[in-house]
Design an enzyme around this catalytic site. Structure first.
Site, PDB file in Angstrom:
ATOM      1  CG  HIS A  82      -1.833   1.169   1.294  1.00 42.59           C
ATOM      2  ND1 HIS A  82      -2.998   1.210   0.561  1.00 42.59           N
ATOM      3  CD2 HIS A  82      -1.752   2.334   1.955  1.00 42.59           C
ATOM      4  CE1 HIS A  82      -3.599   2.363   0.792  1.00 42.59           C
ATOM      5  NE2 HIS A  82      -2.872   3.063   1.629  1.00 42.59           N
ATOM      6  CG  ASP A 161     -10.894   4.526   6.845  1.00 45.79           C
ATOM      7  OD1 ASP A 161     -10.289   5.351   7.565  1.00 45.79           O
ATOM      8  OD2 ASP A 161     -10.780   4.498   5.613  1.00 45.79           O
ATOM      9  NE  ARG A 168      -8.669  11.460   9.904  1.00 45.27           N
ATOM     10  CZ  ARG A 168      -7.908  10.671   9.152  1.00 45.27           C
ATOM     11  NH1 ARG A 168      -8.332   9.476   8.782  1.00 45.27           N
ATOM     12  NH2 ARG A 168      -6.707  11.051   8.776  1.00 45.27           N
ATOM     13  CB  SER A 183      -7.314   6.005   8.284  1.00 51.39           C
ATOM     14  OG  SER A 183      -7.757   6.019   6.951  1.00 51.39           O
ATOM     15  CE  LYS A 187      -8.271   2.903   4.361  1.00 53.24           C
ATOM     16  NZ  LYS A 187      -8.351   4.223   3.803  1.00 53.24           N
TER      17      LYS A 187
HETATM   18  N1  URA Z   1      -4.999   7.375   3.401  1.00 55.79           N
HETATM   19  C1  URA Z   1      -5.933   6.780   4.171  1.00 55.79           C
HETATM   20  O1  URA Z   1      -6.418   5.714   3.825  1.00 55.79           O
HETATM   21  N2  URA Z   1      -6.312   7.375   5.304  1.00 55.79           N
HETATM   22  C2  URA Z   1      -5.807   8.543   5.723  1.00 55.79           C
HETATM   23  O2  URA Z   1      -6.198   9.022   6.765  1.00 55.79           O
HETATM   24  C3  URA Z   1      -4.846   9.167   4.918  1.00 55.79           C
HETATM   25  C4  URA Z   1      -4.455   8.547   3.761  1.00 55.79           C
END
Ligand code: URA
Ligand code: CA
Length: 344
Positions: A82, A161, A168, A183, A187
């Protein structure tokens, strides 16, 4: 338990426990906790921070807020990769098939673009006939057969999220290391990978603008992995300019295929940068996945991988991107052209 007390505890610098974080997050997802209270809690977290353990607990609560993907049908350890996002960031499209060709099993669940950065899914979808909306069974089969697959989020993955990120975004609480780390990693935990490599971008084109902040984010995510019992490895890499020579969904796909086919040339500096990144990750992904490790300096090993690797990677990629329908010699013609260019 009252949301009011949880907000006040964090406002005063306290450490929230599992019960409190679960009450707040799951309550928010269920609609029992209103936006104004969750906003206040996010701002308290932003200002007061979170301990490593607290961040890991928040991540776990978020990961379990929806479906968890089961990849146990795939032999061996599935690795995921990622990037925290950048412009002209062709890494996934080059790295995933390369790692597969080195023997890793890469099961990647990708997202759409965030802010100014295009997501891998958007880029792949510029290829005519390419489907990123596969069933879980087809996804697993593809990883088994060719070693890699990329799909979009078809599940109800991490609804916490999704909800928290949107909040946010409008409350000035995006740029907060515990919130970013939870966050991203929530995932990844929900999407079932056994081991994760994180490419933490740094610089003017990235979420984190300084190396210090980027290292702090990388450390926070590696620490969550350690507490969750998932090996997470992070690399901090430069995003002061686009990595490749092309920017745009279809053009970045074309560039990735060209690099895999050994056709990319020019722009020495950027290529070197990319090659270094690939080498280090290519070493790490197979290591995490238990596949053959490619060590720096292990020339014989590397040469073997390069010989088998490039061909294998290219074949895997070409089969992967559109279920085998893409003609290697014709892919350029099949990519969409901009109206301006096509009209000439
Ligand atoms: N990417 C994400 O998935 N979450 C964040 O808070 C910032 C970047
Ligand atoms: Ca398994």
């Amino acid at each position: 338990m009252r949301m009011y007390d949880i907000i006040a505890k964090k406002r005063d610098g306290g450490t929230l426990n599992h019960e409190e974080l679960s009450f707040a997050v799951n309550g928010y997802v269920a609609g029992d906790v209103p936006d104004y209270q969750m906003s206040a809690l996010l701002m308290a977290i932003y200002l007061r921070g979170m301990t490593d353990e607290e961040t890991a607990v928040l991540t776990d609560v978020m990961a379990r807020s929806g479906d968890m993907v089961d990849l146990s049908a795939i032999d061996g350890v599935c690795v995921d990769k990622h990037s925290t996002g950048g412009v002209g960031d062709t890494t996934t499209r080059v790295l995933v098939p390369l790692a597969a060709a080195c023997g890793a099993k890469v099961a990647k669940i990708s997202g759409r673009g965030l802010g100014h950065t295009g997501g891998t899914l958007d880029k792949l979808e510029s290829i005519p006939g390419c489907s990123v909306e596969e069933t879980e069974a087809r996804f697993v089969r593809q990883v088994q057969e060719i070693g890699c697959a990329v799909i979009g989020q078809t599940h109800d993955l991490c609804p916490a999220d999704k909800a928290l990120y949107a909040l946010r975004d409008v409350t000035g609480t995006v740029n907060c290391i515990p919130l970013i780390a939870s966050s991203i990693v929530s995932k990844k935990l929900a999407s079932g990978a056994g081991a994760i490599v994180l490419d933490v971008k740094t610089g003017s084109g990235a979420l984190m603008h300084t190396v210090e902040d980027s290292i702090a984010l990388a450390k926070a995510m590696v620490d969550i992995g350690a507490q969750a019992g998932k090996p997470i490895l992070a690399l901090v890499t430069g995003m002061e300019q686009p990595l490749g020579t092309h920017v745009g969904n279809a053009l970045e796909v074309k560039e990735a295929v060209d690099i895999l086919a050994g056709r990319a040339g020019g722009r020495l500096y950027r290529l070197r940068q990319r090659a270094e990144l690939l080498l280090s990750q290519r070493r790490h992904l197979p290591l995490l996945g238990g596949g053959p490790a490619v060590q720096r300096g292990d020339r014989e090993h590397r040469a073997a991988h390069d010989r088998g690797g490039t061909e294998g990677a290219r074949a895997a990629w070409l089969r992967h991107v559109c279920g085998g329908t893409l003609q290697p010699k014709k892919y350029r013609e099949s990519l969409p052209l901009s109206r301006l260019y096509a009209g000439r």
